[in-house]
Design an enzyme around this catalytic site. Sequence first.
Site, PDB file in Angstrom:
ATOM      1  N   CYS A 178     -33.539 -51.585  17.666  1.00 60.35           N
ATOM      2  CA  CYS A 178     -34.683 -50.829  17.154  1.00 60.35           C
ATOM      3  C   CYS A 178     -35.168 -49.785  18.146  1.00 60.35           C
ATOM      4  O   CYS A 178     -35.653 -48.720  17.754  1.00 60.35           O
ATOM      5  CB  CYS A 178     -35.812 -51.774  16.772  1.00 60.35           C
ATOM      6  SG  CYS A 178     -36.373 -52.837  18.133  1.00 60.35           S
ATOM      7  N   HIS A 349     -40.597 -55.669  18.477  1.00 57.40           N
ATOM      8  CA  HIS A 349     -39.958 -54.593  17.720  1.00 57.40           C
ATOM      9  C   HIS A 349     -40.533 -53.250  18.160  1.00 57.40           C
ATOM     10  O   HIS A 349     -41.688 -53.150  18.576  1.00 57.40           O
ATOM     11  CB  HIS A 349     -40.221 -54.832  16.229  1.00 57.40           C
ATOM     12  CG  HIS A 349     -39.392 -53.986  15.312  1.00 57.40           C
ATOM     13  ND1 HIS A 349     -38.025 -53.923  15.388  1.00 57.40           N
ATOM     14  CD2 HIS A 349     -39.753 -53.172  14.269  1.00 57.40           C
ATOM     15  CE1 HIS A 349     -37.577 -53.115  14.438  1.00 57.40           C
ATOM     16  NE2 HIS A 349     -38.598 -52.643  13.753  1.00 57.40           N
ATOM     17  N   ASN A 369     -40.990 -47.686  10.729  1.00 57.03           N
ATOM     18  CA  ASN A 369     -40.206 -48.871  11.085  1.00 57.03           C
ATOM     19  C   ASN A 369     -38.729 -48.526  10.948  1.00 57.03           C
ATOM     20  O   ASN A 369     -38.246 -48.294   9.843  1.00 57.03           O
ATOM     21  CB  ASN A 369     -40.573 -50.035  10.156  1.00 57.03           C
ATOM     22  CG  ASN A 369     -39.736 -51.273  10.429  1.00 57.03           C
ATOM     23  OD1 ASN A 369     -39.011 -51.346  11.412  1.00 57.03           O
ATOM     24  ND2 ASN A 369     -39.832 -52.241   9.539  1.00 57.03           N
TER      25      ASN A 369
END
Length: 843
Positions: A178, A349, A369
């Site tokens: 990520c 994250h 995201n």
Amino acid sequence: KWSQKLEEAQKLTNEATRLEFAKDYSSAFAKYVRAGELYLSLARTYDDRPKTAVSVAGESGTDLKTRIKKAAEKVLNRAEKIKSLRKDIKPVQKKVLSVEEQSRILDLASKIGTIDAPVWKQEGPSTSTIEQPALAPLHLKKNATYRSRKDGLFWSKKSLYSLELQGSEIVQDIVNDCSFIAALEVAAQYDAKWGTNLATGPLFPKGTDQTPKWDDAGRHQVRFHMNGTKRKIEIDDAIPCDDQGTPMCALGIPSSDPKNLQLWPALLEKAYLLIRGGYDFKGSNAAMDLHVLTGWIPEQLGLHRDDFHREKVWERLVKAMKEGNAMLTAGTSKNTQEEYGQIRLIRSHNYAVLDLIEDHAERKVVLMNPWRQPVSSGASGGGLATMQTLNEALPVCYAKEQFTITWDELCARFDSLYISWNPKMFKMSSEFHGIWRSSRKNGHVQVQLNVEPSTANPVPTTWVHLVKHFPPDDKERAASSTVSEWISAHAFDNENEGVLHHSEYAGEYVDGLHALTRFKTDKKKYTLVASRQIEENSADGAIDRCQDSTFTMTVYSNASHISLEEVENKYPFEIAIPGQWTLGTAGGNPLEPTFMHNPQYAITVPASGAMQTTSVRISAEASKDVSILILLLWPKIDQGSVQRTDHFAPGDIVCSSETYNYGLAIAQSTKLKPGIPYTLIISTYSPGHLGPFNITVQTQTGQAEVKPIPMEGAGMYQQRLRDRWSIAKGTAAGAPRFGRWQSNPSWTFSIDRKMQLTARLTIDSKARTESTASESSINKRPHLNVTVIGQESGKEIASSGPYANIPCGVAIRNVMLEPGNYTIIASTFDMYVEAAFTLQLFT
């Protein structure tokens, strides 16, 4: 230039030989070492030399390279021989900023595991073998394999780059990277806004429009900023795909044409994960990944730290983003509250920050995201990963891909902000590459920074960015699991004898690859220190397996001019002393009653000729969590011996590190008198702080003699007498002027032979002063005195001197008593002082 270096090495060899025959061994040693360094550099750069260089030397092929290596071995062996036979040889200062040394370090950093990462010189493939990153467990679970364009899959006919992507159009898929995808997203968003090519710029080859294109031979080069410079990573065009040929990696999916896949994110992701160990990536932070991608300066802000000021940070970030000087991502922690209101967050994250919005009184943050659902149209219509596959990878469900929250909510729910700063904010920059040796658990490499302020900006802010290079081999990767490595960039004021220059973020140790220090440059000279500390987390000897570690330090400033140069070696002689703060020696700062128990040393610098004064530089290293202070004092000498210092006045200080600093302290003086045994004290701020330390004493006129000063009463019989001054018992009698002095606590003793006595009187706790009716009670440390009187004569034999309220108490030291009867009296200066005390007797 290569040929000129060869001629210089040969000339230095001849000069060294002549000096050795003339018995000028120090000069010969220095020239042998310098010649050896040049020969080694020539051998290392032999293959890159100009082809005409061979004819200059009169030889060709491997013969010349072999001769250069033999010459290096010969001169360095000669230097070692001189050093082993002559103890007065001055050490040769290594030229850390020399072209040869800088080139050598960049060469050392050209290997990351088994991956070649040569310095980027030009576009184009090499003949090296291409490795594939190891697939992730989720890949293997889906029977994923590497598939290339030659396999004729549906995506093989698509352009590598066809149109510009917004940040929101890059999809992470199932790989746990990520941070890198968030970095790609904010770089693509920046490109769309500012017309740059930060996201796609690293990927080669390029078409006539300077956008990435497929290579006909299936070989691509990626230009990453890492290990001190721009480096080349080579990959092929094979990407992880499932058994239907569907890509299982980062993709670009234009919202205007979802079937028009962009594969350039997949190749950049592959190159990055190749150097990070494979697709089973354990995570990073996006600012670090953006540094590799773009070269921008990374900074991490902890949102829950005491020194985080959300108002100032907001204003700073809004301004920087409006000017194109910052890119942002945000990170959650493993403890992040997943569900709050209508937004659910994924723990541990990274999220891309696409925009900061000021709408009247509201401040909003637009987040993306990267781990989200691609458009699915089946293998025949585009073959993208399905939502089911993604859900198996996600630790929690989520509601939205792009969402907006308030600045206050972001500060409350997220753990960190990762900022990437545009280096073009600064007019000037300068860098150097260094190495921390594995032979030392703590390493400190120094250079001098010269600053010329401009008229418009007389006190410019300077940034120092320290980056530890990716580890060179698997041994260090394995050791990293049981060893913590901390780095920091320090700045010392070079115009004020080595005082640490404090600023808001200066000298903070971090356990990552990047450290950033800012400070106002109101002086013209500073010493910059690249500092590393290693802490072992287990007892398996992992520290012993650590390798030499290379790094790069870059200085940015808007001064008129900045430059880096070698720190002048004023101190050719050096001695290192290891030490330990134990339960008995961790005395704390000078205001603590246990201060005198700190490790103390007598340091004597030898004389040299007619010199009246000489110079010394003292550094102390300890754990990053320990704040330490160096004090060098005029000695207290009694009967020819240096006594421990229990207190001092400002006039007793020869030099000091001035303030307590975590991990590293430096003090220096140019006014030491040779032959005097100065007292060196190394203390922590808090008493009882246990742990090891290392002292390095560097001197100008010869190696210093360093001897530990024994603890008070060492080797003598010790007796502790505990009592208290009591108003009820009539023993709080005060000084002789009150007429009741002998009513104070006292002890009588007799000796039948000569005896040496040391006595120390200390307060056990805070005194309570009971005053007369006209005064109120106060808490203060009382003034003390201890005196020995002869019983027959009633006269004073020895005394601690005038009443004093020293934290360590007062003492009679090394008094010689004749046979007879004596009384020892402990008193306070004021009457009616009630306090417990200890009288220590050493005989």
